[in-house]
Each structure stands twice: as C-alpha cells, then as structure tokens.
Write a protein that holds these residues in place. Structure first.
Motif, PDB file in Angstrom:
ATOM      1  N   LEU B 223      34.851  46.523  46.348  1.00 11.12           N
ATOM      2  CA  LEU B 223      35.155  47.576  45.367  1.00 11.12           C
ATOM      3  C   LEU B 223      36.604  47.543  44.905  1.00 11.12           C
ATOM      4  O   LEU B 223      36.914  47.996  43.807  1.00 11.12           O
ATOM      5  N   ASP B 224      37.501  46.990  45.730  1.00  5.98           N
ATOM      6  CA  ASP B 224      38.892  46.935  45.285  1.00  5.98           C
ATOM      7  C   ASP B 224      39.173  45.688  44.437  1.00  5.98           C
ATOM      8  O   ASP B 224      40.319  45.329  44.204  1.00  5.98           O
ATOM      9  N   GLN B 225      38.084  45.015  44.004  1.00 10.46           N
ATOM     10  CA  GLN B 225      38.228  43.902  43.061  1.00 10.46           C
ATOM     11  C   GLN B 225      37.274  44.047  41.870  1.00 10.46           C
ATOM     12  O   GLN B 225      37.141  43.138  41.063  1.00 10.46           O
ATOM     13  N   LEU B 226      36.624  45.201  41.815  1.00  7.01           N
ATOM     14  CA  LEU B 226      35.572  45.424  40.813  1.00  7.01           C
ATOM     15  C   LEU B 226      36.067  45.207  39.380  1.00  7.01           C
ATOM     16  O   LEU B 226      35.447  44.493  38.589  1.00  7.01           O
ATOM     17  N   ILE B 227      37.180  45.833  39.040  1.00  6.90           N
ATOM     18  CA  ILE B 227      37.671  45.778  37.666  1.00  6.90           C
ATOM     19  C   ILE B 227      38.160  44.363  37.335  1.00  6.90           C
ATOM     20  O   ILE B 227      37.918  43.848  36.239  1.00  6.90           O
ATOM     21  N   THR B 228      38.811  43.737  38.299  1.00  2.63           N
ATOM     22  CA  THR B 228      39.304  42.372  38.065  1.00  2.63           C
ATOM     23  C   THR B 228      38.135  41.419  37.813  1.00  2.63           C
ATOM     24  O   THR B 228      38.199  40.558  36.930  1.00  2.63           O
ATOM     25  N   TYR B 229      37.069  41.582  38.581  1.00  5.29           N
ATOM     26  CA  TYR B 229      35.911  40.704  38.392  1.00  5.29           C
ATOM     27  C   TYR B 229      35.273  40.925  37.017  1.00  5.29           C
ATOM     28  O   TYR B 229      34.912  39.978  36.322  1.00  5.29           O
ATOM     29  N   ALA B 230      35.154  42.193  36.644  1.00  4.97           N
ATOM     30  CA  ALA B 230      34.596  42.503  35.320  1.00  4.97           C
ATOM     31  C   ALA B 230      35.486  41.910  34.222  1.00  4.97           C
ATOM     32  O   ALA B 230      35.007  41.361  33.230  1.00  4.97           O
ATOM     33  N   GLU B 231      36.785  42.006  34.419  1.00  7.78           N
ATOM     34  CA  GLU B 231      37.721  41.461  33.429  1.00  7.78           C
ATOM     35  C   GLU B 231      37.548  39.939  33.300  1.00  7.78           C
ATOM     36  O   GLU B 231      37.578  39.389  32.196  1.00  7.78           O
ATOM     37  N   ALA B 232      37.322  39.272  34.425  1.00 11.77           N
ATOM     38  CA  ALA B 232      37.107  37.823  34.393  1.00 11.77           C
ATOM     39  C   ALA B 232      35.813  37.490  33.634  1.00 11.77           C
ATOM     40  O   ALA B 232      35.780  36.554  32.824  1.00 11.77           O
ATOM     41  N   CYS B 233      34.750  38.257  33.889  1.00  5.89           N
ATOM     42  CA  CYS B 233      33.481  38.045  33.170  1.00  5.89           C
ATOM     43  C   CYS B 233      33.701  38.165  31.666  1.00  5.89           C
ATOM     44  O   CYS B 233      33.177  37.379  30.875  1.00  5.89           O
ATOM     45  N   LEU B 234      34.467  39.192  31.274  1.00  2.00           N
ATOM     46  CA  LEU B 234      34.694  39.439  29.847  1.00  2.00           C
ATOM     47  C   LEU B 234      35.596  38.387  29.226  1.00  2.00           C
ATOM     48  O   LEU B 234      35.386  37.983  28.080  1.00  2.00           O
ATOM     49  N   ARG B 235      36.611  37.945  29.966  1.00  2.00           N
ATOM     50  CA  ARG B 235      37.530  36.974  29.353  1.00  2.00           C
ATOM     51  C   ARG B 235      36.801  35.656  29.054  1.00  2.00           C
ATOM     52  O   ARG B 235      36.994  35.073  27.986  1.00  2.00           O
TER      53      ARG B 235
END
Lengths: 157, 544
Positions: B223-235
């Motif tokens: 959970l403390d990497q959730l946003i970073t992972y989503a950002e990678a998917c989007l980039r």
C-alpha cells in the motif's frame, strides 16, 4: 524557480519565439537538432524531441545539452509531458522549452512537468497566461517542479 | 464519508474559476471550439443531439443526503426536473445550457462536489464496489484507496492528455460487483500470507468495440507503493499507447499488442525507476483518510427477524436487499427501473426523498450503483417495512434487482450523438413484456444490458443477455448476445447471429428465456444454463 520573464510583448513576437521563461540565464539560440542527429554528433548543444522520440536516449548525453525543445504538434498529444518529466527526473537542469501548439490552458501542467520556457506557435495573451501559471493554489501530486503536494502539507509538523 | 478540508475545497473552487475563465475566453473568441472542446469535456460538458449534457462526478459512488438534495436542486433549477444515474456511478443532466455551466459547478462546489474529469482523455472518476463498507463478504472497504487515487489523479500534470479516456475501479471483496476487470485499471485490495494489505493490479480491460478482460499484472503492490505503481502503469501508456487511431487508443489495445508480459516488464522497469522519485504520498495520508470511512455507530443486539406477512414486501426484501456485515442490518437497493420507465432516471422529488430516507434510515449515506440503481447501505432490518412503504408510495419500490427488468441501458439515439439505435424504448418494451408475463421472479437473476452503438456504454458485452443496436441500411437493428458476466467470473457475451428489428428483439429475448426455462437444472441461473448447454439450443430456437 526564477520569476516569470516575458521575453517581449506578444505583438512583437514571431511564431516560435520564446514568450515566457522561468530562467535567468541567457537564452539558448543554437538551432535544435533531431534526437537521431544529436546522439550521432558531438558538437550540438540543443536538441528537439518529437512526440514519438524516446527521451531516455538523451540521458547518456545530458552533460552536453543546454536546451531541449519538446515539440507539441497538437496540444492534445500528451507524450511531451512524460518526456519532460523523464529528463528532469534524470537530473537535467538546462532549459526545457515547450514549442508548437502551446496554449494557455496547458501552461500550468507543462510547468509542473519541468518546462521552464515556452515558445508557442501563436503568441499568447500575457494576462491570460499569467493567470494560468498562477491558477492552482495547491497541487495534489509531486511532479518535476518544487511545489509541495497537499498530502505533504497536511502532514507537516 | 470523506469530508473536504481547506485544500480540497480550494482546488475545487479554483477549478470553477478556471472554467468560468475558459468560458469567457471562448465567448470572446480567444479559444476556438476545437481548443475549447477538451476543456469543457474535462469539466463534464458534452454536446449531445439536442443540448449540452453535464456529467457530475460521484467519487466511488458515495453521496450524503445534502449532496443528493443538491443534485435534485440542479435538476430543478437548470434541467427539466430529472437526472440520469450512469454506469460509472455518476449522474448526468441532459438539458443543460452552456451559459449555466459555471453556476452549476459553483453550486456543486458548495456541497463538495464537481464535474472534474468526468470526460476527456484523462483519468476519470474512480469507481468502487457499491456495497463497500457494508457487505458481509468484504475483506476491507476499498474507498480509502479510491479517495487517495482521486486526489492523485485530479489535475495530474502528466496524464491530462492521454491517448484516450482512462477508468479505474477499486474493490475490496472477492466477489466483484463493480465490473473491476472491465476497467483500464482494476484494483482488488487483498491480504498476503503475512496478513498485510496490498493492491492487486489488473490492467487493460474494457468494453467498447474491442471488449477485453484485464489480465492481472501484479499480485501484490504494497500500500505504500500504490500510487507509484499506478503512475508507472500510466506513464507507459501515455508514452506508448496508440494515438494514430482513436478506436485503438485505449490501454487494452497496448496491453494486447505488447502482450501482458512485455507491458508488465515495462511497467516494472518504470516503477523501479520511480521508487526514488518521491511520488508516493506519506503513508499518514492514507491513515488520515481511513477514519472517514469507518463504520457508523451500528446498534448492537438487534434482531435479524423480518415480518414477512405482507407478500409484496417479502418479495422486495428477497430481491432488493443485500447481506450486511453488522447483525440486524441490511443494504437496501432502490430500483430506478420501474416497468416502462427510463433506466437510471430519477426525478428531483425522488432524489429529495432518497436524501431524506438516507438521513432517516442509513446514517446519511447512499450509493450510486453501476447498474444505475441507488443503495441505502446501512438499514436496520426493523426499519425495512417502513422504508419500503415510503419507496412504494414514490414509485421507487420496484422489486427487480438483478432480474430481467433491472436493465442497464445507455441513453441511445434519444439523446446521444454517437448512437446508431435507440436503447430506452427497447428496455421499456422488454420490461413490459415480462411484466405482462409475470415471469420476472421465475427467471431469477438475469442481467440484461443494452447499448445503442458499439461503444458499449450499456455494457452489452457483460450482459447475461446483451443487446447491441446497430444501423443496418438506415434502419435500427438489434443484435442479441448471450453469456456475458461482469462478476468474479467475468466473461464476454457472444453474438447469436443475425440481428432483429425493434419488436423482433423483444421476441428474441423472450425465446431465449424460454430455452432457459426448458433446459435449466435445479439451482441454475440463466447464465449457468447457457454456460452448460452452449449456444446451440438458443440458436435453434431463434433461427431454426
């Protein structure tokens, strides 16, 4: 980040001139070459990224770049925003210039992604542009600028 | 539920001012219509066949009474006294004047609402399980994670001009009630062997012309990497998603063309790079958000008994309630699918009533379902009869949840400029046919979904029975599909064969249900029978 500097009044600008700049060093006026040409030659200092180019190809050469132009042939093509962030994330500190179909309502996001110079095809209304740069009182996410995201403001001591 | 603080409010207020300024520049001729269009779309304003449509965001489908009242007031003041709840848990108004739009957004901002990113090629409103925080089978309430993603995705500087729209859904139960795998990113909050919560990522699902079920690309993102992972998917998507053809621009095509393994490899590489970039919010932010979604003060020691002596009430209880995690409580579904009505429509009076009922019976909370109904999530069983009587009196007591009358339909050619055929009249005729036959209950769970064009806003690919309206030599024609499902057993429906005219499709649906009733074995739903016997007996009945 430096204050906004309007290079010239809008009516004195030609298409493609730098209109807004957030740097106080000297404007780089060397012609920008394509990514392919840049990677293959050693004396150019300015390079222009097209939407289909991979910004990461420039990363081994950052120390000899003074200007990166990122071209937006159509403002709806958002690949240039990622290119800008990739360069800033890799530590590129030179001028990062948005060129092409650069309009008022994309300025603030472009700046957040690391652009610090703007050379629109059609010069923009200065008051509208200033309002756009100042639009957001806060930001939700961290990006390539130095603004503190809301979620960090909330949890500062 | 979530409450704005000064920051959230300041951002929404700034957006209203930005939009007013954009409208001014449009009127003064500084913005061309082509330049203005994406800006108004990102504020929810579409130009439809007859007027502007405004789509208002309902984050993860959750509303309080005051917000539902405000939606009713907008329907009265700026529209024709009604609104339409959508398959993405939002509400849209079909008769809006452009010059009113700024004032409507200002009215919404006063009750912590907006129309931000409800359209356009950006990250759209985040949806979630409509029984979140209430369902007996839930591991964890998904809405705190959806709220964190709402903040992250709002005005995201890098992802505002994506190749195409981008829809994210978050669930917290094994049973998928939100069509999670039919989203660009679907996230299920799960627990690992160490008992820690994490996010399971499914990427590249969608409906539209090319329906795809999202493959899982990461079993567990802390959970403390959730946003970073989503950002990678989007980039990866923003850089490599196709921009040459709007019909091939969704992330599902990228994932399909690269292959799941290669897309995943690129995301993981970007993710490793991004971990050092300070993208992730402080974990304290998630901890700040969570208490907003804490359980309300449920009474204890309540009875689970319900007086079923009124048979109409007993029928409604059987069809329209869902098991709750707290003893003595239940989630009650208000059907917006009365026979002969327009699926998902509610009048201003009905919205005000639902707001009152939410306050009186459900801790001031209601939810919009992607099936275009409304849930009162936390109702005492002892209050059910009184609640039902009030719903009945307002035409909101239809007992048809997940039955053949609970049809999902897009606005179709009656409103939409993309549509090839009308959806609403077909839905009405089917509902009437089965009402006359009195068969709705006998048929049991039967999810019927109608789209008026291949863009599939009515989710026809995911219907047990799906109907797709097409244009055939200038005439409306309807194809029949069977065997779709949006649940934990997600599957895509298949076309039976040649299409039908408007009356023919109603007959065809009836024939399909007759095959089911003849073939069904004990305990089988329509979908189960179809999966067991296959397409052949249906084809025989339809075309034989």
């Amino acid at each position: 980040m430096a204050e906004l500097i309007s290079e010239n009044p809008a009516e004195a600008l030609a298409s493609g001139d730098v209109q807004f700049r957030f740097r106080d060093d000297e404007l780089v006026s060397d012609p920008a070459v394509t990514v392919d040409a840049f990677v293959g030659q050693s004396n150019a200092v300015a390079v222009r990224i097209e939407p289909g180019d991979d910004a990461r190809e420039l990363l081994p050469h950052l120390d000899r770049i003074a200007l990166v132009e990122v071209n937006f042939p159509a403002y709806t093509d958002g690949r240039g925003y990622s290119a800008a962030r990739i360069l800033r994330e890799a530590g590129y500190a030179g001028e990062l210039r948005a060129v092409g179909d650069v309009l008022i309502d994309q300025l603030s996001h472009m700046k957040r992604c690391g652009f610090d110079a703007f050379a629109p095809d059609a010069p923009l209304n200065e008051d509208d542009a200033k309002a756009a740069f100042d639009r957001w009182p806060h930001v939700y996410q961290s990006a390539a600028d130095d603004r503190t995201p809301i979620w960090n403001l909330r949890h500062e001591r | 539920m979530y409450k704005y603080d000064q920051y959230d409010q300041a951002m929404v207020d700034a957006r209203v001012e930005e939009f007013r300024d954009q409208c001014r520049r449009r009127m003064e001729g500084h913005l061309t219509e082509d330049q203005f269009k994406p800006l108004r779309l990102m504020n929810g304003l579409y130009l439809q066949l007859h007027a502007y449509m405004l789509r208002v965001a309902v984050p993860y489908g959750t509303l309080n009474g005051q917000q539902m009242d405000a939606l009713a007031d907008i329907a009265d003041k700026y529209d024709r006294g009604y609104g339409h709840f959508t398959t993405r848990q939002n509400i849209q108004y079909n008769w809006i004047k452009l010059e009113d739009a700024g004032d409507i957004l200002a009215d919404l901002a006063k009750v912590e609402m907006h129309a931000i990113q409800t359209s356009g090629n950006c990250i759209r409103n985040i949806s979630a399980d409509h029984f979140a925080g209430a369902a007996a089978d839930e591991l964890v309430d998904p809405r705190p994670y959806a709220e964190l993603m709402r903040q992250w995705s709002s005005f995201h500087p890098e992802f505002t001009y994506l190749p195409r729209k981008f829809k994210i859904c978050v669930i917290g139960a094994d049973k998928d009630r939100a069509a999670m795998k039919l989203h660009d990113i679907g996230i299920q909050i799960v627990k690992n062997d160490e008992g820690e919560l994490g996010a399971q990522f499914y990427v590249g699902g969608g409906m539209g012309r090319t329906p795809m079920i999202a493959p899982m690309i990461r079993e567990f993102v802390p959970l403390d990497q959730l946003i970073t992972y989503a950002e990678a998917c989007l980039r990866v998507y923003n850089r490599y998603g196709r921009r040459d053809n709007k019909y091939k621009a969704r992330i599902k095509i990228l994932v399909h063309e690269l292959g799941k393994e290669e897309y995943t490899r690129q995301v993981e590489e970007e993710f490793q790079h991004m971990l050092d970039q300070g993208i992730e919010p402080p974990f304290a932010e998630l901890e700040r958000i969570r208490p907003y979604f804490a359980d309300p003060a449920f009474e204890t020691g309540l009875s689970d008994d319900i007086d079923r002596s009124d048979p109409d009430f007993a029928l409604w209880v059987d069809t329209n309630t869902h098991a709750h995690k707290a003893p003595g409580y239940v989630s009650a579904v208000i059907s917006l699918k009365p026979v002969g009505g327009i699926p998902g429509d509610a009048t201003a009076e009905q919205m005000h009533l639902m707001a009152d009922l939410a306050r009186e019976y459900s801790f001031d909370e209601c939810r919009v379902m992607h099936t275009q109904n409304i849930v009162l999530p936390h109702v005492k069983k002892a209050d059910l009869y009184a609640l039902w009587q009030k719903l009945e009196a307002a035409g909101l007591g239809t007992a048809n949840l997940d039955q053949i009358g609970d049809i999902i339909a897009c606005p179709g050619l009656d409103y939409c400029s993309l549509a090839n055929a009308r959806s609403i009249p077909v839905a009405q005729k089917i509902a009437q046919r089965f009402e006359e036959k009195g068969q709705s209950n006998t048929l049991g769970e039967l999810k019927l979904k109608i789209s008026g064009c291949i863009n599939a806003c009515g989710h026809h690919h995911a219907g047990h029975i799906g109907i797709l309206g097409v244009d055939k030599k200038g005439k409306e024609n309807y194809q029949l599909l069977l065997g779709g499902s949006e649940g934990e057993d997600t599957s895509l429906a298949k076309i039976t064969g040649p299409g039908f005219d408007e009356d023919g499709i109603v007959d065809a649906v009836e024939k399909a249900t007759e095959v089911y009733l003849n073939e069904k074995q004990e305990g089988e739903r329509f979908l189960d029978t179809y999966r067991r016997v296959g397409m052949a007996p249906f084809k025989e009945a339809l075309y034989g």
